[in-house]
Design a protein around this motif. Structure first.
Motif, short mmCIF file in Angstrom:
data_model
loop_
_atom_site.label_atom_id
_atom_site.label_comp_id
_atom_site.label_asym_id
_atom_site.label_seq_id
_atom_site.Cartn_x
_atom_site.Cartn_y
_atom_site.Cartn_z
N ILE A 231 38.19 36.61 34.33
CA ILE A 231 39.26 36.37 35.29
C ILE A 231 38.68 36.53 36.68
N ARG A 232 38.75 35.46 37.46
CA ARG A 232 38.25 35.51 38.84
C ARG A 232 39.36 36.04 39.73
N ILE A 233 39.05 37.08 40.48
CA ILE A 233 40.05 37.61 41.41
C ILE A 233 39.49 37.58 42.82
N SER A 234 40.38 37.28 43.76
CA SER A 234 40.01 37.16 45.17
C SER A 234 39.84 38.54 45.79
N ASP A 235 39.34 38.58 47.01
CA ASP A 235 39.18 39.85 47.72
C ASP A 235 40.51 40.58 47.86
N SER A 236 41.56 39.85 48.21
CA SER A 236 42.88 40.46 48.35
C SER A 236 43.38 40.98 47.01
N GLU A 237 43.13 40.23 45.96
CA GLU A 237 43.56 40.66 44.63
C GLU A 237 42.79 41.91 44.18
N TRP A 238 41.53 42.04 44.61
CA TRP A 238 40.77 43.25 44.30
C TRP A 238 41.48 44.48 44.87
N GLN A 239 42.02 44.36 46.07
CA GLN A 239 42.72 45.49 46.69
C GLN A 239 43.97 45.87 45.89
N VAL A 240 44.68 44.87 45.41
CA VAL A 240 45.87 45.13 44.59
C VAL A 240 45.45 45.79 43.28
N MET A 241 44.44 45.24 42.64
CA MET A 241 43.98 45.79 41.36
C MET A 241 43.51 47.23 41.52
N ALA A 242 42.88 47.55 42.65
CA ALA A 242 42.41 48.93 42.87
C ALA A 242 43.57 49.91 42.82
N VAL A 243 44.72 49.53 43.38
CA VAL A 243 45.91 50.39 43.34
C VAL A 243 46.40 50.53 41.91
N VAL A 244 46.43 49.44 41.18
CA VAL A 244 46.92 49.46 39.80
C VAL A 244 45.96 50.26 38.91
N TRP A 245 44.66 50.04 39.06
CA TRP A 245 43.68 50.77 38.26
C TRP A 245 43.74 52.27 38.54
N ASP A 246 44.12 52.63 39.75
CA ASP A 246 44.11 54.03 40.16
C ASP A 246 45.08 54.89 39.35
#
Length: 123
Positions: A4-19
């Motif tokens: 799954i390719r995720i954009s830079d902005s999506e990385w920031q969202v995923m970081a919150v969810v992974w946390d």
């Protein structure tokens, strides 16, 4: 794992969810709007996009939505690293490693660890 390719902005969202999964929409919006200044609509759009890509699972709990990651941080890092090595270093990871060693200030501990890893690779 499917890539799954995720954009830079999506990385920031995923970081919150992974946390701290599962995480409610309001928590993601609150944290990212403070960190980035993004409007809540932008953050919600990114959450929806990640769910459509298969990176997030959405669960409705009463009036709120909870998000859980369907992909791990490690898998996303692996995929992005592979893509980066392919694009920038012609698929040659050794070229990336050589570049990093040349361009990075390494502590004596870092150097010892690299030497140890390299000697293990020779065996």
């Amino acid at each position: 794992m499917k890539s799954i390719r995720i954009s830079d902005s999506e990385w920031q969202v995923m970081a919150v969810v992974w946390d701290h999964p599962p995480v409610a929409t309001a928590e993601v919006v609150d944290k990212l709007s403070r960190q980035t200044g993004w409007h809540s609509r932008t953050i919600r759009t990114l959450l929806d996009r990640l769910a459509r890509k298969g990176a997030l699972k959405i669960t409705r709990e009463g009036k709120r939505y909870l998000y859980d990651p369907l992909v791990s941080l490690e898998d996303c890092v692996r995929s992005d690293c592979r893509s980066f090595v392919d694009r920038v270093f012609g698929g040659e990871p050794a070229s990336l490693l050589l570049h990093l060693v040349k361009e990075t200030k390494l502590s004596p501990q870092d150097i010892r660890e690299l030497k140890k890893l390299l000697s293990e690779k020779e065996k």
